[in-house]
Write a protein that holds these residues in place. Structure first.
Motif, PDB file in Angstrom:
ATOM      1  N   GLU A  65      -4.149  -8.466  -8.939  1.00  0.00           N
ATOM      2  CA  GLU A  65      -3.122  -7.641  -9.584  1.00  0.00           C
ATOM      3  C   GLU A  65      -3.293  -7.657 -11.105  1.00  0.00           C
ATOM      4  O   GLU A  65      -3.151  -6.618 -11.767  1.00  0.00           O
ATOM      5  CB  GLU A  65      -1.740  -8.157  -9.213  1.00  0.00           C
ATOM      6  CG  GLU A  65      -1.416  -8.043  -7.733  1.00  0.00           C
ATOM      7  CD  GLU A  65      -0.199  -8.852  -7.320  1.00  0.00           C
ATOM      8  OE1 GLU A  65       0.176  -8.792  -6.139  1.00  0.00           O
ATOM      9  OE2 GLU A  65       0.366  -9.554  -8.194  1.00  0.00           O
ATOM     10  N   LEU A 117       7.571   3.628  -5.501  1.00  0.00           N
ATOM     11  CA  LEU A 117       6.246   3.253  -5.000  1.00  0.00           C
ATOM     12  C   LEU A 117       6.276   2.362  -3.773  1.00  0.00           C
ATOM     13  O   LEU A 117       5.240   2.163  -3.131  1.00  0.00           O
ATOM     14  CB  LEU A 117       5.454   2.542  -6.122  1.00  0.00           C
ATOM     15  CG  LEU A 117       5.261   3.345  -7.410  1.00  0.00           C
ATOM     16  CD1 LEU A 117       4.547   2.503  -8.459  1.00  0.00           C
ATOM     17  CD2 LEU A 117       4.494   4.640  -7.142  1.00  0.00           C
ATOM     18  N   ILE A 122       0.856  -2.075  -4.946  1.00  0.00           N
ATOM     19  CA  ILE A 122       0.775  -0.991  -5.929  1.00  0.00           C
ATOM     20  C   ILE A 122       1.823  -1.173  -7.017  1.00  0.00           C
ATOM     21  O   ILE A 122       1.551  -0.984  -8.209  1.00  0.00           O
ATOM     22  CB  ILE A 122       0.942   0.376  -5.234  1.00  0.00           C
ATOM     23  CG1 ILE A 122      -0.225   0.645  -4.284  1.00  0.00           C
ATOM     24  CG2 ILE A 122       1.046   1.493  -6.269  1.00  0.00           C
ATOM     25  CD1 ILE A 122      -0.125   1.953  -3.539  1.00  0.00           C
TER      26      ILE A 122
END
Length: 257
Positions: A65, A117, A122
């Motif tokens: 990430e 989202l 994500i």
């Protein structure tokens, strides 16, 4: 000479760190501090070994990430900075809006991102990207605007095109500032990824710390902090290594600093 300075710096850091850990261990032992309040460095080290597989699994997720968010911030931040420098409209209208958006705490935007989202990786990547984006674009704008008028006049006297002025004059002059933004951005990406995992994840070091906090597992919380510190230091120094490789002339001009 430079190698000797690096060796001395590494030794100084190591001695300081060992001394701090020794004092920490001594305080916990002498004052019989309960482990549920402050575990000793030896307890934390033992836990890092015994639960190493769990920590490494969550570390891999958080590291992805961080790198993905930082990569996106570079991918979008540098072109945006170029547009702001060369476009009066974007410089006067869009750039102030970006500064205003940066003043909004990212934790307050996280619930909206979850709604838009979804609850997943994500969202964490986007939050890491948004936090790292601003220092990168600001540093790039400052660097690209730092070219002296004399240098620009010299380039024009050599009949250099706008593209050549950018590639051979403006961009090299801006690279030290841009890499400074990269160093800030990569550390902020760590913060962004952990904050995102606090609010929208069921895995990663941030999630693991939340679970440990719910169980009052202070030792595991310190283990997570250690892993995050290691990630931040490694990534920061990796950016610094790339800077030294890409800008040997800048390092030489500062006397090898």
């Amino acid at each position: 000479m430079i190698q000797r300075m690096n060796w001395r710096q590494g030794l100084s850091v190591s001695v300081t760190l060992i001394g701090m850990l020794a004092v920490w261990q001594l305080i916990c032992v002498l004052f019989a501090v309960p482990a549920y309040l402050l575990p000793t460095p030896l307890d934390i080290g033992s836990r890092l070994i015994s639960d190493g597989d769990v920590l490494l699994r969550h570390t891999g997720i958080t590291l992805f990430e961080i790198v993905a968010g930082f990569g996106l911030s570079v991918l979008f931040g540098i072109p945006a900075a170029v547009i702001i420098v060369y476009s009066r409209y974007f410089s006067q209208a869009v750039f102030p809006l970006l500064i205003g958006l940066q003043c909004v705490p990212m934790i307050s935007i996280a619930p909206l991102l979850i709604t838009w989202l979804g609850f997943g990786m994500i969202t964490q990547v986007v939050i890491a990207f948004l936090i790292a984006f601003f220092p990168i674009i600001v540093s790039a704008v400052v660097g690209l605007k730092s070219m002296e008028k004399e240098m620009n006049m010299l380039a024009m006297s050599l009949r250099a095109s706008k593209l050549q002025i950018f590639l051979y004059f403006r961009l090299p002059r801006a690279l030290p500032s841009i890499f400074g933004g990269f160093k800030v951005g990569i550390t902020l990406s760590v913060v962004g990824a952990v904050v995102a995992e606090f609010v929208s994840s069921d895995r990663g070091l941030g999630y693991l710390q939340l679970v440990a906090n719910a169980k009052l597992d202070i030792t595991m919380q310190f283990c997570v902090i250690v892993m995050l510190a290691v990630i931040g230091l490694v990534l920061y120094n990796l950016v610094g290594l790339i800077e030294r490789i890409a800008l040997p002339w800048y390092r030489a001009s500062r006397g090898g600093e």
